[in-house]
Design a protein around this motif. Structure first.
Motif, PDB file in Angstrom:
ATOM      1  N   ALA A 190      31.060-108.762 -18.300  1.00  0.00           N
ATOM      2  CA  ALA A 190      31.249-107.534 -18.211  1.00  0.00           C
ATOM      3  C   ALA A 190      31.449-106.788 -18.811  1.00  0.00           C
ATOM      4  CB  ALA A 190      31.804-107.527 -16.979  1.00  0.00           C
ATOM      5  N   ILE A 191      31.390-105.135 -18.120  1.00  0.00           N
ATOM      6  CA  ILE A 191      32.097-103.939 -19.114  1.00  0.00           C
ATOM      7  C   ILE A 191      31.748-103.179 -18.757  1.00  0.00           C
ATOM      8  CG2 ILE A 191      30.760-102.295 -21.086  1.00  0.00           C
ATOM      9  CD1 ILE A 191      29.358-104.448 -22.925  1.00  0.00           C
ATOM     10  N   VAL A 192      33.150-102.239 -18.926  1.00  0.00           N
ATOM     11  CA  VAL A 192      33.709-101.200 -18.287  1.00  0.00           C
ATOM     12  C   VAL A 192      33.656-100.116 -19.117  1.00  0.00           C
ATOM     13  CG1 VAL A 192      35.288 -99.938 -16.755  1.00  0.00           C
ATOM     14  CG2 VAL A 192      35.301-102.666 -16.395  1.00  0.00           C
ATOM     15  N   VAL A 193      33.021 -98.778 -18.633  1.00  0.00           N
ATOM     16  CA  VAL A 193      32.423 -97.888 -19.314  1.00  0.00           C
ATOM     17  C   VAL A 193      33.247 -96.756 -19.136  1.00  0.00           C
ATOM     18  CG1 VAL A 193      31.431 -95.179 -20.421  1.00  0.00           C
ATOM     19  CG2 VAL A 193      30.254 -98.830 -20.181  1.00  0.00           C
ATOM     20  N   VAL A 194      34.964 -95.945 -19.034  1.00  0.00           N
ATOM     21  CA  VAL A 194      35.358 -95.223 -18.346  1.00  0.00           C
ATOM     22  C   VAL A 194      34.951 -93.692 -18.895  1.00  0.00           C
ATOM     23  CG1 VAL A 194      38.329 -95.100 -19.051  1.00  0.00           C
ATOM     24  CG2 VAL A 194      37.100 -97.526 -19.152  1.00  0.00           C
ATOM     25  N   GLY A 237      22.546-106.705 -23.021  1.00  0.00           N
ATOM     26  CA  GLY A 237      22.882-107.902 -22.314  1.00  0.00           C
ATOM     27  C   GLY A 237      23.746-108.762 -20.610  1.00  0.00           C
ATOM     28  N   VAL A 238      25.229-107.334 -21.170  1.00  0.00           N
ATOM     29  CA  VAL A 238      25.974-107.097 -20.246  1.00  0.00           C
ATOM     30  C   VAL A 238      26.138-106.613 -19.178  1.00  0.00           C
ATOM     31  CG1 VAL A 238      28.349-107.845 -19.955  1.00  0.00           C
ATOM     32  CG2 VAL A 238      27.183-108.431 -22.748  1.00  0.00           C
ATOM     33  N   PRO A 239      26.126-106.954 -17.511  1.00  0.00           N
ATOM     34  CA  PRO A 239      26.353-105.799 -16.714  1.00  0.00           C
ATOM     35  C   PRO A 239      27.768-104.930 -17.035  1.00  0.00           C
ATOM     36  CG  PRO A 239      26.393-107.931 -15.744  1.00  0.00           C
ATOM     37  CD  PRO A 239      26.215-108.481 -17.236  1.00  0.00           C
ATOM     38  N   LEU A 265      21.176 -94.729 -11.855  1.00  0.00           N
ATOM     39  CA  LEU A 265      20.912 -96.254 -13.432  1.00  0.00           C
ATOM     40  C   LEU A 265      21.593 -97.459 -13.212  1.00  0.00           C
ATOM     41  CD1 LEU A 265      23.840 -94.701 -15.514  1.00  0.00           C
ATOM     42  CD2 LEU A 265      21.570 -94.934 -16.230  1.00  0.00           C
ATOM     43  N   GLY A 266      21.822 -97.609 -11.604  1.00  0.00           N
ATOM     44  CA  GLY A 266      21.991 -98.932 -10.928  1.00  0.00           C
ATOM     45  C   GLY A 266      23.210 -99.700 -11.298  1.00  0.00           C
ATOM     46  N   VAL A 267      24.349 -98.895 -11.753  1.00  0.00           N
ATOM     47  CA  VAL A 267      25.227 -99.346 -11.973  1.00  0.00           C
ATOM     48  C   VAL A 267      26.344 -98.764 -11.001  1.00  0.00           C
ATOM     49  CG1 VAL A 267      24.782 -99.617 -14.513  1.00  0.00           C
ATOM     50  CG2 VAL A 267      26.111 -97.255 -13.701  1.00  0.00           C
ATOM     51  N   PRO A 268      27.336-100.239 -10.725  1.00  0.00           N
ATOM     52  CA  PRO A 268      28.289 -99.500  -9.666  1.00  0.00           C
ATOM     53  C   PRO A 268      29.550 -98.817 -10.538  1.00  0.00           C
ATOM     54  CG  PRO A 268      28.659-102.150 -10.126  1.00  0.00           C
ATOM     55  CD  PRO A 268      27.569-101.235 -11.219  1.00  0.00           C
ATOM     56  N   CYS A 269      30.025 -97.658  -9.862  1.00  0.00           N
ATOM     57  CA  CYS A 269      31.198 -96.756  -9.591  1.00  0.00           C
ATOM     58  C   CYS A 269      31.957 -95.663  -9.214  1.00  0.00           C
ATOM     59  CB  CYS A 269      30.284 -95.525  -9.208  1.00  0.00           C
ATOM     60  SG  CYS A 269      31.827 -94.096 -10.852  1.00  0.00           S
ATOM     61  N   HIS A 270      33.366 -96.554  -9.883  1.00  0.00           N
ATOM     62  CA  HIS A 270      34.552 -96.586  -8.472  1.00  0.00           C
ATOM     63  C   HIS A 270      35.396 -95.439  -9.552  1.00  0.00           C
ATOM     64  CE1 HIS A 270      34.357-100.566  -7.127  1.00  0.00           C
ATOM     65  NE2 HIS A 270      33.188-100.440  -7.868  1.00  0.00           N
ATOM     66  N   SER A 284      40.091-102.410  -6.105  1.00  0.00           N
ATOM     67  CA  SER A 284      38.108-102.125  -6.136  1.00  0.00           C
ATOM     68  C   SER A 284      37.858-101.848  -7.142  1.00  0.00           C
ATOM     69  CB  SER A 284      37.990-100.970  -5.392  1.00  0.00           C
ATOM     70  OG  SER A 284      37.967 -99.240  -6.038  1.00  0.00           O
ATOM     71  N   LEU A 285      37.587-101.839  -8.240  1.00  0.00           N
ATOM     72  CA  LEU A 285      36.975-101.529 -10.298  1.00  0.00           C
ATOM     73  C   LEU A 285      37.535-102.970 -10.230  1.00  0.00           C
ATOM     74  CD1 LEU A 285      35.921-100.970 -12.834  1.00  0.00           C
ATOM     75  CD2 LEU A 285      37.903 -99.983 -13.306  1.00  0.00           C
ATOM     76  N   ALA A 286      38.310-103.892  -9.574  1.00  0.00           N
ATOM     77  CA  ALA A 286      39.302-104.548 -10.559  1.00  0.00           C
ATOM     78  C   ALA A 286      38.872-105.946  -9.480  1.00  0.00           C
ATOM     79  CB  ALA A 286      40.743-105.372  -9.777  1.00  0.00           C
ATOM     80  N   ARG A 287      38.652-106.343  -8.455  1.00  0.00           N
ATOM     81  CA  ARG A 287      37.500-106.762  -7.860  1.00  0.00           C
ATOM     82  C   ARG A 287      35.998-106.743  -8.247  1.00  0.00           C
ATOM     83  NH1 ARG A 287      40.543-109.322  -4.206  1.00  0.00           N
ATOM     84  NH2 ARG A 287      42.611-108.008  -3.440  1.00  0.00           N
ATOM     85  N   GLU A 288      35.667-105.727  -8.698  1.00  0.00           N
ATOM     86  CA  GLU A 288      33.707-106.181  -8.645  1.00  0.00           C
ATOM     87  C   GLU A 288      33.388-106.362  -9.780  1.00  0.00           C
ATOM     88  OE1 GLU A 288      29.524-103.887  -7.564  1.00  0.00           O
ATOM     89  OE2 GLU A 288      31.360-102.733  -7.187  1.00  0.00           O
ATOM     90  N   VAL A 289      34.710-106.468 -10.704  1.00  0.00           N
ATOM     91  CA  VAL A 289      34.357-106.970 -12.368  1.00  0.00           C
ATOM     92  C   VAL A 289      35.178-108.185 -12.238  1.00  0.00           C
ATOM     93  CG1 VAL A 289      36.053-106.990 -14.701  1.00  0.00           C
ATOM     94  CG2 VAL A 289      35.449-104.955 -13.590  1.00  0.00           C
ATOM     95  N   VAL A 290      35.550-108.727 -11.305  1.00  0.00           N
ATOM     96  CA  VAL A 290      35.774-110.548 -10.383  1.00  0.00           C
ATOM     97  C   VAL A 290      34.103-111.356 -10.632  1.00  0.00           C
ATOM     98  CG1 VAL A 290      36.868-111.864  -9.780  1.00  0.00           C
ATOM     99  CG2 VAL A 290      38.468-110.050 -10.759  1.00  0.00           C
TER     100      VAL A 290
END
Length: 350
Positions: A190-194, A237-239, A265-270, A284-290
């Motif tokens: 998974a990739i988190v864009v900050v 290829g990484v969500p 974009l179809g991506v979650p936002c926290h 909430s971000l951590a739980r979705e990343v997991v």
């Protein structure tokens, strides 16, 4: 890093001084000295004065810009580190071929200097989360990521590992994914864009002095930048998940625009305020990343295969990541790329 770099520099000049058996061309020595200080007056100097060697132009870079740092951070073991250090190109010989550090017998001594530094540094956050800090090559000239040994160590002792992939999805992340992951056989899940509202407003044209004032249109205009970063990482290829560092000056109207864009974009936002509330502010971000990491959705692949010509690799990065229409290689650049490929470096990432 500084000592190992400058040991190699000293060995090069010493080799030239004592007969130059390798036939190094003093005018084509590319290895520079380094120091852990930004001293503009030392960027271009002359060495060898006073009958102390071959007089030639040289210079100092800052230590983290040393290729030793890049090799150090990509190495998987001390043996691999010695091999990488030995393969460093130090310049050209009179016959126009490349000269390497192993030819001046530098690699074993450089590795010995780096032996203790090669052990990752274990620290902790204020909430006692283990954190490994190790290495830091410049992202504008190297790959901009921490060491492979640190990432491997973390993955052996933790269920989930979060690593900073450099600055920006057009610089740090691109190199993390195309270079570090390829070299170390890493497959991110998974990739988190900050981002921040303030940054988006600045991208939208608001000057620094006006960032504390609400400007929904500026956020909307600046979102083009965030969208581009998300699209960049998705090409591997990484969500992806968007994390907004949420500050007190952000307004509901501004954050609503970001939510709307992420939905398209179809991506979650926290929206996270861990800067104020610690881990709880990003729970909430951590739980979705997991959840995303465990989903198996990631199908990671680098942007280009190893076997492509160097020019095609450059063109791929320029067009796919930086959205260039094309690249225009000057004759000198074409000549250098041809030389790199002739010397066997064509299968490397760029």
């Amino acid at each position: 890093i500084t000592s190992a770099n400058n040991l190699l520099a000293a060995l090069i000049d010493n080799h030239i001084y004592w007969g130059n058996e390798l036939g190094l061309d003093p005018s084509k020595v590319s290895w520079r000295r380094v120091m852990d200080m930004n001293d503009r007056a030392l960027r271009q100097i002359v060495v060898g004065l006073g009958n102390n060697g071959q007089t030639r132009e040289d210079g100092f870079d800052i230590s983290v810009a040393s290729e030793v740092m890049a090799a150090f951070c990509l190495a998987t073991s001390l043996k691999n580190l010695e091999e990488r250090l030995g393969n460093i190109i130090i310049g050209q010989k009179f016959d126009k071929t490349f000269a390497t550090a192993k030819e001046v017998l530098a690699a074993p001594a450089m590795t010995a200097l780096l032996r203790d530094a090669f052990q990752p540094n274990l620290v902790q956050t204020l909430e006692h989360t283990p954190t490994i800090i190790h290495g830091g090559p410049f992202a504008n000239i190297a790959h901009g990521c921490n060491s492979v040994i640190a990432t491997d160590t973390a993955m052996k002792i933790a269920d989930y590992v979060v690593t900073e992939a450099g600055f920006g999805a057009d610089l740090g992340a691109e190199k993390f994914l195309n270079i570090k992951c390829r070299q170390a056989d890493l497959h991110p899940d998974a990739i988190v864009v900050v981002a921040t509202v303030r940054a988006l407003k600045m991208h939208g044209g608001v000057p620094k002095t006006g960032l504390d004032k609400e400007s929904v249109q500026a956020v909307r205009d600046g979102l083009a930048n965030l969208v581009c970063h998300v699209e960049n990482v998705q090409k591997f290829g990484v969500p992806a998940i968007v994390a907004i560092n949420h500050f007190t000056s952000d307004t509901e109207a501004e954050t609503a625009v970001i939510k709307e864009a992420c939905e398209k974009l179809g991506v979650p936002c926290h929206f996270c305020d861990h800067w104020a509330n610690g881990g709880a502010g990003a729970e909430s971000l951590a739980r979705e990343v997991v959840q995303m990491a465990d989903s198996g959705r990631a199908k990671f692949a680098p942007l280009y295969p190893d076997e492509l010509p160097l020019e095609t690799k450059l063109r791929t990065v320029a067009k796919e990541i930086y959205r260039a229409k094309d690249i225009d290689l000057q004759p000198m650049a074409q000549k250098k790329l041809a030389l790199f490929e002739a010397e066997g470096y064509g299968n490397l990432p760029v």
